[in-house]
Design a protein around this motif. Structure first.
Motif, PDB file in Angstrom:
ATOM      1  N   ARG A  73       0.828  -1.217   0.000  1.00 42.34           N
ATOM      2  CA  ARG A  73       0.000   0.000   0.000  1.00 42.34           C
ATOM      3  C   ARG A  73       0.850   1.249   0.000  1.00 42.34           C
ATOM      4  N   ARG A  76       2.584   1.674  -3.366  1.00 44.65           N
ATOM      5  CA  ARG A  76       1.690   2.097  -4.447  1.00 44.65           C
ATOM      6  C   ARG A  76       1.266   3.557  -4.333  1.00 44.65           C
ATOM      7  N   GLU A  91     -18.329   2.337 -18.486  1.00 45.85           N
ATOM      8  CA  GLU A  91     -19.624   3.006 -18.364  1.00 45.85           C
ATOM      9  C   GLU A  91     -19.513   4.331 -17.609  1.00 45.85           C
ATOM     10  N   MET A  92     -18.359   4.564 -16.998  1.00 45.00           N
ATOM     11  CA  MET A  92     -18.219   5.789 -16.199  1.00 45.00           C
ATOM     12  C   MET A  92     -17.811   6.991 -17.059  1.00 45.00           C
ATOM     13  N   PHE A 100     -13.168   8.656  -8.702  1.00 41.10           N
ATOM     14  CA  PHE A 100     -13.020   7.355  -8.042  1.00 41.10           C
ATOM     15  C   PHE A 100     -11.548   7.065  -7.749  1.00 41.10           C
ATOM     16  N   MET A 104      -9.785   6.622  -4.093  1.00 33.23           N
ATOM     17  CA  MET A 104      -9.037   5.430  -3.714  1.00 33.23           C
ATOM     18  C   MET A 104      -7.644   5.798  -3.206  1.00 33.23           C
ATOM     19  N   ARG A 105      -7.159   6.965  -3.627  1.00 34.83           N
ATOM     20  CA  ARG A 105      -5.850   7.416  -3.172  1.00 34.83           C
ATOM     21  C   ARG A 105      -5.966   8.371  -1.988  1.00 34.83           C
TER      22      ARG A 105
ATOM     23  N   SER B   2     -12.111   4.854   3.450  1.00 34.07           N
ATOM     24  CA  SER B   2     -12.556   5.670   2.317  1.00 34.07           C
ATOM     25  C   SER B   2     -12.481   4.880   1.013  1.00 34.07           C
ATOM     26  N   ASP B   3     -11.575   3.881   0.969  1.00 35.26           N
ATOM     27  CA  ASP B   3     -11.479   3.091  -0.264  1.00 35.26           C
ATOM     28  C   ASP B   3     -12.661   2.127  -0.401  1.00 35.26           C
ATOM     29  N   ALA B   6     -15.363   4.230  -1.681  1.00 34.35           N
ATOM     30  CA  ALA B   6     -15.163   4.587  -3.093  1.00 34.35           C
ATOM     31  C   ALA B   6     -15.567   3.422  -4.006  1.00 34.35           C
ATOM     32  N   VAL B   7     -15.145   2.209  -3.641  1.00 35.86           N
ATOM     33  CA  VAL B   7     -15.508   1.028  -4.442  1.00 35.86           C
ATOM     34  C   VAL B   7     -17.012   0.828  -4.401  1.00 35.86           C
ATOM     35  N   ARG B  10     -18.786   3.403  -6.592  1.00 35.72           N
ATOM     36  CA  ARG B  10     -18.558   3.149  -8.009  1.00 35.72           C
ATOM     37  C   ARG B  10     -19.401   1.957  -8.475  1.00 35.72           C
ATOM     38  N   GLY B  14     -22.523   1.839 -10.919  1.00 32.74           N
ATOM     39  CA  GLY B  14     -22.352   0.970 -12.080  1.00 32.74           C
ATOM     40  C   GLY B  14     -23.613   0.200 -12.406  1.00 32.74           C
ATOM     41  N   LEU B  85      -7.406  -1.563 -10.449  1.00 34.34           N
ATOM     42  CA  LEU B  85      -7.989  -1.588  -9.107  1.00 34.34           C
ATOM     43  C   LEU B  85      -6.991  -2.100  -8.069  1.00 34.34           C
ATOM     44  N   LEU B  86      -6.256  -3.157  -8.429  1.00 34.97           N
ATOM     45  CA  LEU B  86      -5.380  -3.791  -7.449  1.00 34.97           C
ATOM     46  C   LEU B  86      -3.997  -3.161  -7.381  1.00 34.97           C
ATOM     47  N   LEU B  88      -3.966   0.247  -7.094  1.00 36.61           N
ATOM     48  CA  LEU B  88      -4.242   1.448  -6.314  1.00 36.61           C
ATOM     49  C   LEU B  88      -3.870   1.139  -4.859  1.00 36.61           C
ATOM     50  N   PRO B  89      -3.518   2.171  -4.098  1.00 33.09           N
ATOM     51  CA  PRO B  89      -3.057   1.889  -2.728  1.00 33.09           C
ATOM     52  C   PRO B  89      -4.202   1.493  -1.796  1.00 33.09           C
ATOM     53  N   SER B  90      -4.730   0.308  -2.012  1.00 35.42           N
ATOM     54  CA  SER B  90      -5.842  -0.139  -1.207  1.00 35.42           C
ATOM     55  C   SER B  90      -5.749  -1.652  -1.112  1.00 35.42           C
ATOM     56  N   ALA B  91      -6.238  -2.214  -0.013  1.00 38.08           N
ATOM     57  CA  ALA B  91      -6.135  -3.661   0.164  1.00 38.08           C
ATOM     58  C   ALA B  91      -7.215  -4.361  -0.653  1.00 38.08           C
TER      59      ALA B  91
END
Lengths: 254, 244
Positions: A73, A76, A91-92, A100, A104-105, B2-3, B6-7, B10, B14, B85-86, B88-91
């Motif tokens: 983490r 990244r 679709e976004m 988004f 995520m960051r 927050s992640d 966010a998911v 989204r 979707g 997705l994987l 990004l800095p998130s588990a």
């Protein structure tokens, strides 16, 4: 000066096939490294290991000195990555997608808005913010992918074929963007377009069948060409076996 | 945290970005009405409750919930966005949790669309609204388990159709495990503890109590542990399959 991106002896095997066979690299700040090689040489696999998406069978990768596999983490956070083919949620609309990625960051509120505005300005996406990504041209999609990668101003950028499928104008634009971003950052771009090396790279590495076969500036690489015409094309062909030769050799080994 | 959010956002948007959500909601409400009034004979029974609806929920969900879950991961793998997705800095578990939560909220919206049924029985008589509330909760909990199973199946393949079929099959096993047909057949060949274990794993065993307005500990433990197990399995599957 310490390298921002460091790869140490990366090895990746898929069943009996060794895709990457001991790649070590170090990229200091200010360098734009061109990662060249024939199709299937292991470019994308190496990049996937550098970003931590794939686990290497041997070796390790460090981003800003942080081990990608023990602290993914944190590593990244320092990384912007454009995967091969610039995948995005079709679709976004562009703006929602970037929002988004920012969320995520951990970039939200005014901080997030500022980051998105800046990335959108740099990639010139201002006119298409409300358009769903799947309805856009290849060039725009690639720019959306780039915007996502530079959103958080990362010290390390890994871009897998950032100019693939773009027209000459768009290529020029992306190269300018990369050059603009280069100061103080370590950037790796993979490509099989050799002119890219002269256009943006300060150094280039050629890999073939999972190994580094040449490493140097564009001029140094040219010297590897056997004939009189010292071109990058010739040098590339001289150091990489090519698919046909590779297959022949594999057949001979069996 | 927050992640996950966010998911979740989204993923939920979707659903509504394509006609899938509306098609699903309309079909769910139509089928609910059909089962309640025609198959369940709400009027003829002469009892003001929603049993005729809730008794069919496990079977309705059996087809509809895997349809919601099928795209969760297979779509990411098909389009390559999983790589984005994987990295990004998130588990991974944040993505697993966010996606599951989005599916659950979507099912909650679908269930909320059946509230007119609830109003109808209140108009017709005096039902035990506490029982109905618990039944709704039970239905949502069941959907949560199905979603966790379906999500795991979705992580196994980049093909949504395969993900759907696998999801239905896996959920079907957990529904029918508690039915007399399976248990009686099992009793012939296996010792009693195995039969009991089988019954304890079944959705129907636990759902029956909730349907009668009974929240008992085994049902809670079953729901939580099944959901947690399948979400965990999803995370492991995502990690294992991402490079393939």
């Amino acid at each position: 000066m310490a390298a921002l991106l460091e790869l140490k002896g990366l090895v990746k095997r898929f069943q009996s096939f060794t895709a990457v066979n001991g790649i070590s690299l170090s990229v200091p700040a200010g360098e734009v490294l061109g990662f060249l090689g024939p199709n299937g040489a292991g470019k994308s696999t190496t990049m996937k290991m550098a970003t931590g998406f794939l686990e290497p069978d041997e070796g390790s990768a460090f981003i800003c000195g942080i081990d990608v596999h023990t602290d993914p983490r944190e590593a990244r956070r320092q990384l912007g990555y454009l995967p091969e083919g610039a995948p995005a949620y079709g679709e976004m609309p562009v703006h929602s997608f970037l929002k988004f990625c920012a969320a995520m960051r951990g970039l939200s509120g005014s901080e997030g808005r500022a980051a998105i505005d800046k990335a959108v300005g740099r990639t010139e996406l201002g006119g298409v913010l409300e358009q769903p990504i799947e309805t856009m041209s290849k060039g725009f999609k690639r720019r959306v992918g780039l915007a996502q990668a530079i959103l958080h101003e990362p010290p390390v950028l890994i871009l897998d074929e950032p100019t693939d499928g773009l027209d000459p104008n768009q290529k020029h634009q992306v190269r300018e963007l990369i050059s603009d971003m280069a100061k103080g950052r370590a950037i790796v771009i993979s490509t099989h377009i050799l002119e890219e090396v002269d256009a943006v790279c300060t150094r280039a590495v050629i890999i073939d069948r999972g190994r580094i076969v040449a490493d140097g500036t564009a001029d140094q690489l040219r010297k590897l060409a056997p004939g009189k015409a010292k071109s990058l094309d010739e040098a590339f062909r001289a150091v990489t076996a090519g698919e046909a030769a590779g297959n022949a050799q594999e057949a001979a080994n069996v | 945290m927050s992640d996950i959010l966010a998911v979740f956002r989204r993923e939920l948007s979707g659903y509504f970005a394509t006609p899938i959500a509306y098609v699903f909601l309309i079909i769910f409400v139509m089928l609910s009405g059909l089962f309640t009034f025609y198959v369940g004979n709400l009027y003829e029974r002469g009892i003001a409750d929603l049993q005729p609806f809730f008794i069919y929920v496990p079977w309705l969900f059996l087809v509809l919930v895997p349809a919601i879950a099928m795209r969760l991961w297979s779509e990411e793998r098909r389009t390559g966005t999983i790589e984005l997705l994987l990295t990004l800095p998130s588990a991974t578990w944040a993505a697993v949790g966010g996606k599951w939560l989005a599916g659950l909220v979507f099912v909650a919206v679908a269930l909320a669309c059946t509230v007119p049924l609830w109003i109808t029985v209140n108009y017709l008589g005096e039902p035990d609204n506490g029982v109905i509330a618990v039944s709704y909760l039970g239905a949502l909990a069941l959907a949560g388990v199905y979603l966790a199973i379906g999500g795991c199946m979705s992580a196994l393949t980049s093909n949504q159709v395969i993900a759907f079929v696998l999801g239905v099959a896996a959920c079907f096993i957990f529904v029918t495990a508690g039915t007399p047909i399976v248990l009686d057949g099992l009793r012939e060949i296996a010792p009693e503890p195995v039969v009991e274990a089988m019954a304890a794993l079944s959705a129907i065993t636990h759902y029956d109590g909730l349907q009668r307005g009974l929240i008992d500990l085994p049902a809670v433990v079953w729901t939580l542990s099944m959901t947690a197990f399948w979400l965990f399995a999803t995370g492991v599957t995502v990690e294992l399959k991402k490079g393939a």
